[in-house]
Design a protein around this motif. Structure first.
Motif, short mmCIF file in Angstrom:
data_model
loop_
_atom_site.label_atom_id
_atom_site.label_comp_id
_atom_site.label_asym_id
_atom_site.label_seq_id
_atom_site.Cartn_x
_atom_site.Cartn_y
_atom_site.Cartn_z
N LEU A 1 -11.07 -1.53 3.98
CA LEU A 1 -11.05 -1.70 5.80
C LEU A 1 -10.81 -3.35 5.80
CD1 LEU A 1 -14.60 -0.41 5.66
CD2 LEU A 1 -12.03 1.12 5.52
N ASN A 2 -10.58 -3.42 5.14
CA ASN A 2 -9.81 -4.94 5.42
C ASN A 2 -8.42 -5.02 5.56
OD1 ASN A 2 -12.73 -6.67 6.20
ND2 ASN A 2 -11.99 -7.13 3.86
N ASP A 3 -7.69 -4.35 4.37
CA ASP A 3 -6.46 -4.02 4.77
C ASP A 3 -5.49 -3.47 6.89
OD1 ASP A 3 -6.66 -4.85 2.17
OD2 ASP A 3 -6.12 -3.39 1.32
N LEU A 4 -6.83 -2.79 6.43
CA LEU A 4 -5.99 -2.35 7.79
C LEU A 4 -6.03 -3.14 8.88
CD1 LEU A 4 -7.80 1.49 7.34
CD2 LEU A 4 -5.66 0.81 7.03
N ILE A 5 -7.37 -4.23 8.75
CA ILE A 5 -7.27 -5.21 10.46
C ILE A 5 -5.41 -5.38 10.29
CG2 ILE A 5 -7.24 -7.31 11.20
CD1 ILE A 5 -10.08 -7.06 9.05
N GLY A 6 -5.47 -4.79 12.12
CA GLY A 6 -4.11 -5.16 12.60
C GLY A 6 -3.03 -3.96 11.95
N GLN A 7 -3.64 -2.59 11.64
CA GLN A 7 -3.04 -1.39 11.41
C GLN A 7 -3.14 0.08 12.22
OE1 GLN A 7 -0.45 -1.92 8.65
NE2 GLN A 7 -0.90 -4.01 8.11
N ARG A 8 -2.01 0.47 12.08
CA ARG A 8 -1.97 1.73 12.73
C ARG A 8 -1.88 3.03 11.55
NH1 ARG A 8 1.09 2.45 18.55
NH2 ARG A 8 0.10 0.28 19.39
N PHE A 9 -3.32 3.36 11.63
CA PHE A 9 -2.93 5.26 10.47
C PHE A 9 -3.94 6.18 10.93
CE2 PHE A 9 -6.76 2.34 10.73
CZ PHE A 9 -8.34 2.80 10.87
N ARG A 10 -3.29 6.98 10.31
CA ARG A 10 -4.20 8.01 10.46
C ARG A 10 -5.10 9.07 10.16
NH1 ARG A 10 -2.05 12.34 14.35
NH2 ARG A 10 -0.24 10.97 14.53
N ILE A 11 -5.80 9.65 9.69
CA ILE A 11 -7.56 10.49 9.30
C ILE A 11 -6.90 12.05 9.86
CG2 ILE A 11 -9.01 10.98 8.53
CD1 ILE A 11 -9.69 8.10 8.66
N LEU B 1 -12.64 14.27 13.90
CA LEU B 1 -13.29 13.55 12.31
C LEU B 1 -14.16 15.12 11.49
CD1 LEU B 1 -12.86 10.73 12.45
CD2 LEU B 1 -11.10 11.00 11.37
N GLU B 2 -13.88 15.44 10.67
CA GLU B 2 -15.30 15.77 10.38
C GLU B 2 -15.36 15.29 8.79
OE1 GLU B 2 -13.46 20.28 9.62
OE2 GLU B 2 -13.55 20.07 11.78
N LEU B 3 -16.25 15.44 7.72
CA LEU B 3 -16.96 15.44 6.58
C LEU B 3 -15.41 15.75 5.04
CD1 LEU B 3 -20.77 16.02 6.73
CD2 LEU B 3 -19.22 13.16 7.46
N GLY B 4 -15.66 14.80 4.49
CA GLY B 4 -15.35 15.35 3.12
C GLY B 4 -13.85 14.62 2.69
N PRO B 5 -12.99 15.09 1.83
CA PRO B 5 -11.83 14.75 1.13
C PRO B 5 -10.73 14.02 2.62
CG PRO B 5 -12.32 16.00 -0.09
CD PRO B 5 -13.74 16.57 0.71
N GLN B 6 -10.05 13.74 2.43
CA GLN B 6 -8.84 13.20 3.88
C GLN B 6 -7.67 12.66 3.42
OE1 GLN B 6 -9.20 15.34 7.16
NE2 GLN B 6 -11.70 15.41 5.83
N GLU B 7 -6.92 12.63 4.25
CA GLU B 7 -5.54 11.94 3.77
C GLU B 7 -5.48 10.53 5.03
OE1 GLU B 7 -2.15 13.87 3.22
OE2 GLU B 7 -2.64 14.42 0.97
N LEU B 8 -5.65 9.61 4.45
CA LEU B 8 -5.35 8.51 5.17
C LEU B 8 -4.54 7.51 5.14
CD1 LEU B 8 -7.45 5.17 6.08
CD2 LEU B 8 -5.51 5.06 6.19
N HIS B 9 -3.26 8.41 6.15
CA HIS B 9 -1.49 8.11 6.24
C HIS B 9 -1.20 6.81 7.39
CE1 HIS B 9 -0.27 11.70 3.99
NE2 HIS B 9 -1.39 12.18 5.14
N LEU B 10 -0.89 5.91 6.76
CA LEU B 10 -0.56 4.53 7.21
C LEU B 10 0.28 4.55 8.15
CD1 LEU B 10 -1.22 2.48 3.96
CD2 LEU B 10 -2.88 2.17 6.48
N GLU B 11 1.14 4.15 9.01
CA GLU B 11 2.12 4.06 9.72
C GLU B 11 3.06 2.76 9.83
OE1 GLU B 11 0.99 4.36 13.62
OE2 GLU B 11 0.27 6.69 12.99
N MET C 1 0.78 -0.47 0.00
CA MET C 1 -0.38 -0.12 -0.02
C MET C 1 0.49 1.21 0.30
SD MET C 1 -3.46 0.37 2.65
CE MET C 1 -3.99 -0.85 3.14
N PRO C 2 0.48 2.36 -0.12
CA PRO C 2 1.12 3.47 -0.62
C PRO C 2 1.46 4.55 0.46
CG PRO C 2 -0.89 3.71 -1.81
CD PRO C 2 -0.86 2.54 -1.50
N GLU C 3 2.08 5.02 0.80
CA GLU C 3 2.39 5.80 2.13
C GLU C 3 1.20 6.54 2.53
OE1 GLU C 3 4.78 9.44 4.17
OE2 GLU C 3 6.04 8.50 2.95
N TYR C 4 0.00 7.10 1.99
CA TYR C 4 -1.11 7.30 2.00
C TYR C 4 -1.90 7.24 1.51
CZ TYR C 4 -0.99 11.68 -0.94
OH TYR C 4 -1.19 12.23 -2.07
#
Length: 165
Positions: free
Chosen positions: A100-110, A155-165, A1-4
């Protein structure tokens, strides 16, 4: 997966009362999900105003995510209009742009909020009542994501970046 990943938060929903938990063997509750433009996420607790916020600190049901693409697929499969109606799943965040299944066990930021994906938010038999007969089976393996909130924020509605750790 890419960084974000570019994602879109389409719905932010809370509900102060359970409509399924504690209702086994009887009718579901009637408390509606309430849509918000933003939600306050409290580390170790959940969303302010939501039914899981008052549970013991560190529980695994602090926030739930649901994939808008799954909703659209279910609407096609069950011959329903895809606009709106995502509150039926009882998930807090309806998101587009990530499996979303790719995020199981992952830390991430929105935005400013940091999460850890815990497990699939498995569908239960109530989905057959809420969405339609066969919905529980159709959602199996794609019922959403349960996550812990590691760092508080909004968290706010709209476009965001999901950053993976």
């Amino acid at each position: 997966m890419p960084e974000y990943l570019p994602v879109v938060l389409h719905s932010l929903l809370i509900c102060p009362e359970h409509v399924y938990v504690g209702h086994h063997g009887g009718p579901s509750g009637t408390e509606p999900m309430v849509e918000r433009d933003s939600v306050e996420c409290v580390a170790g607790r959940g969303l302010v105003g939501d039914r899981y916020h008052a549970r013991e600190k560190g529980h695994g049901k602090q926030i739930t995510f649901f994939d808008l693409a799954v909703h659209r697929d279910l609407c096609r499969q069950f011959d329903r209009k895809p606009d709106g109606g995502t509150e039926v799943y009882r998930r807090n965040v309806v998101i587009e742009g990530v499996d979303l299944n790719d995020l199981i066990g992952q830390r991430f930021r929105i935005g400013e909020v940091r999460f850890e994906g815990v497990e699939e938010c498995r569908p239960c038999y109530w989905m057959d009542e809420a969405f339609g007969p066969g919905a529980e089976e159709a959602m199996r393996g794609r019922g959403g994501l349960r996550a812990r909130i590691l760092e508080s924020g909004t968290l706010e509605l709209g476009p965001q970046e999901l950053h993976l750790e």
